[in-house]
Design an enzyme around this catalytic site. Structure first.
Site, PDB file in Angstrom:
ATOM      1  CE  LYS A 289       3.990   6.461   0.099  1.00  0.00           C
ATOM      2  NZ  LYS A 289       3.564   5.545   1.181  1.00  0.00           N
TER       3      LYS A 289
ATOM      4  CD  GLN B 267       0.345   4.236   2.468  1.00  0.00           C
ATOM      5  OE1 GLN B 267       1.193   4.204   1.583  1.00  0.00           O
ATOM      6  NE2 GLN B 267       0.391   5.109   3.460  1.00  0.00           N
TER       7      GLN B 267
ATOM      8  CG  ASP C 115       7.456   1.921   3.856  1.00  0.00           C
ATOM      9  OD1 ASP C 115       7.889   3.044   3.528  1.00  0.00           O
ATOM     10  OD2 ASP C 115       6.250   1.658   4.000  1.00  0.00           O
TER      11      ASP C 115
END
Ligand code: NAD
Length: 298
Positions: free
Chosen positions: A52, A96, A119
């Protein structure tokens, strides 16, 4: 032999569009900025975060990763998130997953400002998705929508079968593909561990999406001739051709299914790169919305 739906190529095309939009925002004095938080040392998470970071750099998005020790308290993590929520330079916040067991994933995701929830896991983002309102669509489902659009695979009116009802993949995808939006209007069946005769369901699919997290669950007998097969699964296994090395495989028995299917995504190089590119698209969209600009015309 099935047509290969190359996720690397489709992701490159999406990243190109994201880069153009990021450049236009930067020219206007708005820098899209993604902050990732990683708690502890999960090796797969470290790999995903690096991918990412790389994609951010290649699309004109500034990114930074906070790596917090595994013993970080939930309170300390919540404070870190609150600081980022308040920081006007930060467009998107990504926690994460997984987080260590003493931290509540749900509470920490809910602590993220929904305007920065790139997200798409916040309850408000998920709720808006269900209500067919504009929102951040989580990266894997959004990446799959972009992949289908890139290869001009029709969805409306078709029979779609999704295997796997997770909150991050199967369930949002089932809603998106059955929604009234341009990417939707399919008739969707959502299968899971309690589905009876899975093969009978998957054989009904014109578009089959495998997201069960089970290595080679989908065999050739479970696929209708000519079906489009999207493989979300990612598994590591020893590579029989390279002793001591690992290789990746998916939820689909690729060699056999590619003889039957009309089109298929490979693993690696299918849904994975689309997921990362879709996160970049969400980050630039976040920066744009926070600056009060409207979406560019395509
Ligand atoms: P998960 O474990 O949270 O959910 C799996 C779902 O599949 C569950 O709902 C379960 O009911 C269903 N399932 C499991 N075994 C089944 C079976 N035998 N028959 C029918 N249904 C079954 O998984 P997830 O987080 O959605 O991830 C699924 C897979 O996708 C994993 O391999 C994961 O690594 C991969 N993944 C890939 C990407 C990507 O970017 N390519 C992103 C997210 C997840």
């Amino acid at each position: 032999m099935a047509r290969i739906l190359d996720g690397k190529q489709a992701a490159a095309a999406l990243r190109e569009r994201v880069r153009a939009e990021a450049n236009a925002l930067r020219a206007d004095g708005v820098t899209p900025h993604l902050v990732m938080i990683r708690v502890g040392e999960d090796p797969a998470s470290a790999v995903y975060v690096r991918a990412k970071e790389k994609a951010s750099a290649s699309t004109g998005i500034e990114s930074r990763t906070s790596v917090l020790p595994a013993e970080t308290s939930q309170e300390a993590l919540a404070e870190r998130i609150a600081d980022l929520n308040r920081d006007p330079r930060v467009s998107g916040i990504l926690l994460q997953l997984p987080v260590p067991a003493h931290i509540s994933e749900e509470e920490m995701i809910a602590a993220i400002d929904p305007a920065k929830d790139v997200d798409g896991f916040h309850p408000i983002s998920m709720g808006r998705l269900l209500l067919e309102l504009p929102t951040f669509i989580s990266a894997t489902p959004l990446g799959i929508l972009h992949l289908l659009a890139h290869y001009e695979i029709p969805v409306a009116g078709r029979r779609v079968v999704i295997v796997g009802r997770s909150r991050i993949v199967g369930r949002p995808l089932a809603n998106l593909l059955s929604s009234r939006a341009a990417h939707g209007n399919a008739t969707v069946t959502l299968c899971h561990t309690r589905t009876r005769d899975l093969g009978a369901r998957t054989r009904e699919a014109e578009l089959l999406i495998a997201a069960a997290g089970r290595k080679r669950l989908i065999t050739a007998e479970m696929v209708a001739p000519g079906a489009v097969v999207v493989d979300v699964g990612i598994h590591r296994e020893p590579d029989p051709n390279r002793p001591g090395k690992q290789r990746l495989c998916g939820d689909v028995d690729f060699p056999a299914v590619s003889e039957i299917a009309g089109a298929i995504t490979p693993v690696p190089g299918g849904v994975g790169p689309m997921t990362v590119a879709a996160l970049m698209a969400n980050t630039v969209a976040a920066a744009r919305r926070q600056s009060g600009r409207s979406a560019p015309q395509r």
